[in-house]
Structures are given as C-alpha cells and as structure tokens.
Scaffold this motif. Sequence first.
Motif, PDB file in Angstrom:
ATOM      1  N   ASP A 272       3.089  -1.819  -7.896  1.00 45.31           N
ATOM      2  CA  ASP A 272       2.549  -1.536  -6.564  1.00 45.31           C
ATOM      3  C   ASP A 272       2.456  -0.042  -6.314  1.00 45.31           C
ATOM      4  O   ASP A 272       1.551   0.422  -5.625  1.00 45.31           O
ATOM      5  N   VAL A 273       3.396   0.720  -6.882  1.00 44.76           N
ATOM      6  CA  VAL A 273       3.427   2.179  -6.736  1.00 44.76           C
ATOM      7  C   VAL A 273       4.004   2.780  -8.015  1.00 44.76           C
ATOM      8  O   VAL A 273       4.906   2.205  -8.629  1.00 44.76           O
TER       9      VAL A 273
ATOM     10  N   ILE B 165      11.529   7.349   0.131  1.00 49.15           N
ATOM     11  CA  ILE B 165      11.400   5.931   0.484  1.00 49.15           C
ATOM     12  C   ILE B 165      10.221   5.717   1.434  1.00 49.15           C
ATOM     13  O   ILE B 165       9.421   4.784   1.266  1.00 49.15           O
ATOM     14  N   ALA B 166      10.104   6.580   2.433  1.00 48.38           N
ATOM     15  CA  ALA B 166       9.036   6.448   3.422  1.00 48.38           C
ATOM     16  C   ALA B 166       7.659   6.587   2.782  1.00 48.38           C
ATOM     17  O   ALA B 166       6.724   5.848   3.113  1.00 48.38           O
ATOM     18  N   ARG B 167       7.544   7.520   1.846  1.00 46.05           N
ATOM     19  CA  ARG B 167       6.243   7.740   1.196  1.00 46.05           C
ATOM     20  C   ARG B 167       5.872   6.575   0.283  1.00 46.05           C
ATOM     21  O   ARG B 167       4.700   6.183   0.216  1.00 46.05           O
TER      22      ARG B 167
ATOM     23  N   THR C 211      -7.689  -3.946   1.304  1.00 41.98           N
ATOM     24  CA  THR C 211      -8.328  -5.169   0.841  1.00 41.98           C
ATOM     25  C   THR C 211      -8.304  -6.291   1.883  1.00 41.98           C
ATOM     26  O   THR C 211      -8.428  -7.453   1.541  1.00 41.98           O
ATOM     27  N   ASN C 212      -8.140  -5.943   3.143  1.00 39.89           N
ATOM     28  CA  ASN C 212      -8.049  -6.974   4.171  1.00 39.89           C
ATOM     29  C   ASN C 212      -9.333  -7.787   4.308  1.00 39.89           C
ATOM     30  O   ASN C 212      -9.313  -9.007   4.285  1.00 39.89           O
TER      31      ASN C 212
ATOM     32  N   LEU D  50       2.507   4.213   0.836  1.00 39.70           N
ATOM     33  CA  LEU D  50       1.506   3.947  -0.196  1.00 39.70           C
ATOM     34  C   LEU D  50       1.304   2.449  -0.381  1.00 39.70           C
ATOM     35  O   LEU D  50       0.184   1.986  -0.595  1.00 39.70           O
ATOM     36  N   THR D  51       2.378   1.694  -0.285  1.00 42.10           N
ATOM     37  CA  THR D  51       2.281   0.237  -0.411  1.00 42.10           C
ATOM     38  C   THR D  51       1.454  -0.349   0.728  1.00 42.10           C
ATOM     39  O   THR D  51       0.575  -1.187   0.517  1.00 42.10           O
ATOM     40  N   ARG D  52       1.726   0.104   1.952  1.00 45.07           N
ATOM     41  CA  ARG D  52       0.968  -0.393   3.115  1.00 45.07           C
ATOM     42  C   ARG D  52      -0.497  -0.008   3.017  1.00 45.07           C
ATOM     43  O   ARG D  52      -1.382  -0.799   3.332  1.00 45.07           O
TER      44      ARG D  52
END
Length: 226
Positions: free
Chosen positions: A52-53, A114-116, A128-129, A120-122
């Motif tokens: 995912d990242v 962690i926040a970054r 692709t919604n 990136l995951t979000r």
Amino acid sequence: MHVKAAVKVLVIEDDADVRKGIVQTLSEEFFSVNAADSGTEGLYYANQWEYDVIVLDVMLPEMNGWKVLKHLRQSKSTPVLMLSALGDIDDRVAGLNGGADDYLVKPYNNRELIARVRALTRRATSLTNDTICIGRVVVNLSTQTISLDGEMVNLTAAQYKLLEYLSRRVGAVVSRSELSDAIGINDDSLSNVLDVQIHHIRRKLGKDFVQSRRGLGFIIPVNNQA
C-alpha cells in the motif's frame, strides 16, 4: 487484542538502526511491515508483492533510491514516501518530480512518519472511488462507461467487464485464467474468446493499452498513454 493490519508497508533502508526503528514504529500502529536493506532487494520485493505504501531511503547501496523509484514507476503506481538527510529544496523537488508522492527529511518525528504513511494510504484509496484515469482513458465505475480523450467508446458488456477488471489492477499482471473467470469463460473450447476481446479493446483504445506478458497474462502499464 491485536488487529490484523490492513495496510502493507515496505521499508527500504540500509541503516540497520533506522530500519529497525521504522519497522517497530509502524508495527506498533498495526501496519504490516516488510523491510529490505538495499535498493536491489527493495526493488525485488516491490515488484514481487503488492504494498500500500513504500518508505524509500535515498542513499542506498547497490542501487540508490532515485534509481529504485525510476524502475518502480515503470510498472507500479504504489505511493512512495522518500526519506533523506538531504533537506535542500532542490532535492525535495527532484524527488517529487521523479515520481515520489511525499518527502520526509531526516531526522524526523515518528508521529509525522505515521501521519504521512496514513495520508498516502487515504490518498491512494480516494483516487479510485468513482473513476479510474489511465492516461487518456477514463473508466467510470458508476456508469460503467469508457471514454478516450473525452469521447465515449463503444464496448460490449464483456469488453467493459474485462477492461474494468484490468483497470482495477493497473501495473499488475493478471493471468489468463483469472481474466477468463472474470468474464465468465470457463470452457476450454472458448479459450480464444479472451484473445478476441483483448484485440477489440486494443483496436478501440490503442494497440499498447493492454499489453501481453508471454506465459503470464495481460497488464495495463502504469504510465499508459493509450
């Protein structure tokens, strides 16, 4: 109680202490983490498995982070967070222009790391919604239509289903058997139907839009320009 991680992260970092720290930090937040200690090993992992990242250091042995990123972008769109002690604005711009999605300068705060990674995951998920954009081609998942340069393309139901399946896996090779199952071809006597449908899609969207991988299957490349 431990919850199975939904986010898979690959860490490519040669410094053992830094690598161990990143793995521990992300694992404590329930990320599933794999690690590599060289550019060559990291690129192999990135191409063999889906992440995912990817957290990618710039200064790596065998193959530096810039080269890893360049090779990765030939086949994968996985979000990449670059790590570097180089804090000059030119270095950050070069990283982002080279295909990185974010850039974090060492030393950094673990909370920011962690926040970054989460951001990136979000971001990758939100893209692709409703639509999938691949070069000049847009796949509208809501209306189940395809457009090329803004013009609607007439596809049969089977061709659309096949194209949507491949589009959801851009950058990944999909086997013939998986594609056949996706469009309901289960009879060996109809094995050539898949090739016929791929031929029609290429004729309508460009001969290189869907590419063959001999003995493996088919792929829509990440940097597809139709």
